[in-house]
Scaffold this motif. Sequence first.
Motif, PDB file in Angstrom:
ATOM      1  N   ARG A   2     -32.593 -46.125  15.725  1.00 47.66           N
ATOM      2  CA  ARG A   2     -32.018 -45.079  14.871  1.00 47.66           C
ATOM      3  C   ARG A   2     -30.749 -44.584  15.533  1.00 47.66           C
ATOM      4  N   PRO A   3     -29.619 -44.519  14.798  1.00 49.79           N
ATOM      5  CA  PRO A   3     -28.371 -44.072  15.413  1.00 49.79           C
ATOM      6  C   PRO A   3     -28.491 -42.699  16.066  1.00 49.79           C
ATOM      7  N   ILE A   4     -27.848 -42.533  17.228  1.00 48.35           N
ATOM      8  CA  ILE A   4     -27.909 -41.278  17.978  1.00 48.35           C
ATOM      9  C   ILE A   4     -27.493 -40.103  17.101  1.00 48.35           C
ATOM     10  N   LEU A   5     -26.463 -40.288  16.292  1.00 52.66           N
ATOM     11  CA  LEU A   5     -25.946 -39.215  15.454  1.00 52.66           C
ATOM     12  C   LEU A   5     -27.005 -38.648  14.521  1.00 52.66           C
ATOM     13  N   PHE A   6     -27.932 -39.491  14.076  1.00 51.27           N
ATOM     14  CA  PHE A   6     -28.955 -39.038  13.129  1.00 51.27           C
ATOM     15  C   PHE A   6     -29.836 -37.950  13.748  1.00 51.27           C
ATOM     16  N   TYR A   7     -30.057 -38.021  15.057  1.00 47.37           N
ATOM     17  CA  TYR A   7     -30.881 -36.999  15.709  1.00 47.37           C
ATOM     18  C   TYR A   7     -30.166 -35.647  15.700  1.00 47.37           C
ATOM     19  N   SER A   8     -28.834 -35.656  15.819  1.00 47.82           N
ATOM     20  CA  SER A   8     -28.069 -34.407  15.731  1.00 47.82           C
ATOM     21  C   SER A   8     -28.133 -33.825  14.328  1.00 47.82           C
ATOM     22  N   LEU A   9     -28.101 -34.680  13.320  1.00 49.89           N
ATOM     23  CA  LEU A   9     -28.223 -34.208  11.944  1.00 49.89           C
ATOM     24  C   LEU A   9     -29.606 -33.600  11.720  1.00 49.89           C
ATOM     25  N   ASP A  10     -30.626 -34.211  12.290  1.00 47.66           N
ATOM     26  CA  ASP A  10     -31.979 -33.649  12.214  1.00 47.66           C
ATOM     27  C   ASP A  10     -32.026 -32.252  12.832  1.00 47.66           C
ATOM     28  N   THR A  11     -31.344 -32.096  13.984  1.00 46.82           N
ATOM     29  CA  THR A  11     -31.323 -30.803  14.674  1.00 46.82           C
ATOM     30  C   THR A  11     -30.759 -29.719  13.768  1.00 46.82           C
ATOM     31  N   MET A  12     -29.674 -30.038  13.054  1.00 47.82           N
ATOM     32  CA  MET A  12     -29.067 -29.055  12.154  1.00 47.82           C
ATOM     33  C   MET A  12     -30.038 -28.658  11.039  1.00 47.82           C
ATOM     34  N   ARG A  13     -30.662 -29.634  10.430  1.00 45.81           N
ATOM     35  CA  ARG A  13     -31.597 -29.345   9.331  1.00 45.81           C
ATOM     36  C   ARG A  13     -32.767 -28.491   9.817  1.00 45.81           C
ATOM     37  N   GLU A  14     -33.302 -28.838  10.997  1.00 46.00           N
ATOM     38  CA  GLU A  14     -34.441 -28.099  11.536  1.00 46.00           C
ATOM     39  C   GLU A  14     -34.067 -26.662  11.890  1.00 46.00           C
TER      40      GLU A  14
END
Length: 352
Positions: A31-43
Amino acid sequence: MKGLILAGGRGTRLRPLSNTVAKQLIPVANRPILFYSLDTMREAGITQVGVVVGDHRAAIQDAVGDGSGFGLRVTYIEQSAPRGLAHAVNEARDFLGDDDFLMQLGDTVLLDSVLPLVEQFRAGRPAAALLLAKVSDPHEFGIAELGPDGAILSLVEKPRHPASDLAIVGVYAFTATIHQAVRAIGPSRRGEYEITDAVRWLLSTGHAVESRVTTGYWSDAGRLDDLLECNRVLLGRIEGGIHGRVDEASTLIGPVLVEEDACVTRSRIVGPAVIGLGSRVTDSVVGPHSSIGPGCEVVDSEVEASMLFDGAAVRGVRTLRHSLVGRRSQVQAQEGAHRVVVGDHDAVWISG
């Protein structure tokens, strides 16, 4: 509150991988690293997110789209040149307006929620609040010195004599006051506008700067070994499942995710491990802590604690361990002398 993710850097420490792909799109646990940052924002309850991009804008925009797949509304902000984090904030000024915002580096992976930092920031409304974490070698990071109440007293980048072991993780909450700080500072010795200099300006002008210490795992995935370690940790959180085909002659042990259209034949997979979309594993042993990306091929080989990216192939290799194989690259055994094709910034280890 808005979100700002910085994804415009070139990732020079991750060459050769970053020569052809944005560092933020390098996959960890497939999973691209950037996707984890996007998850952080949503959470954190944030829905409007600006993503600062540079040379790899097209690839990042293609991967993320409008953000709806992450429950977000994403706006892309082109950084004219990679001139530092504070410069990126300035380039995002029109998007941010006078709103408070949460900023995260697009190559930072966090397992803990940032919601406690956001709630603390909203309750006290300091000019800035920084997420910190204890590190074993403070000389390698930006380090914060705290007062007894947790307020930040000073920030030093890679100090010779660290005042603490608390490193700046790469997650910041700001009020609009940061824009004044960004305009007030000049470039550093390396010619960049540093966000630490902007936060120091806030401190020097009497503005409150708070902190929160996270005890969970985090990584800036800055080096190849960091990627492997991050991959190991994130694979430890996967749920196994078979969505492709595993024949009766194969064995799966522990949490193993076999994605759609993947095929495992006469092989042994030891989890945690992921076999990516459309990949083929034949007469081989894979795992633990291995991620086999989409469209890969592993034949008559043993792969352990390694990462294979899209379309990579490993054939006839007795043991491949703690390795990264880039997109559409091949590792293949042959009789006699070793034969390698090594490009700029590559590294090869050969036994025997």
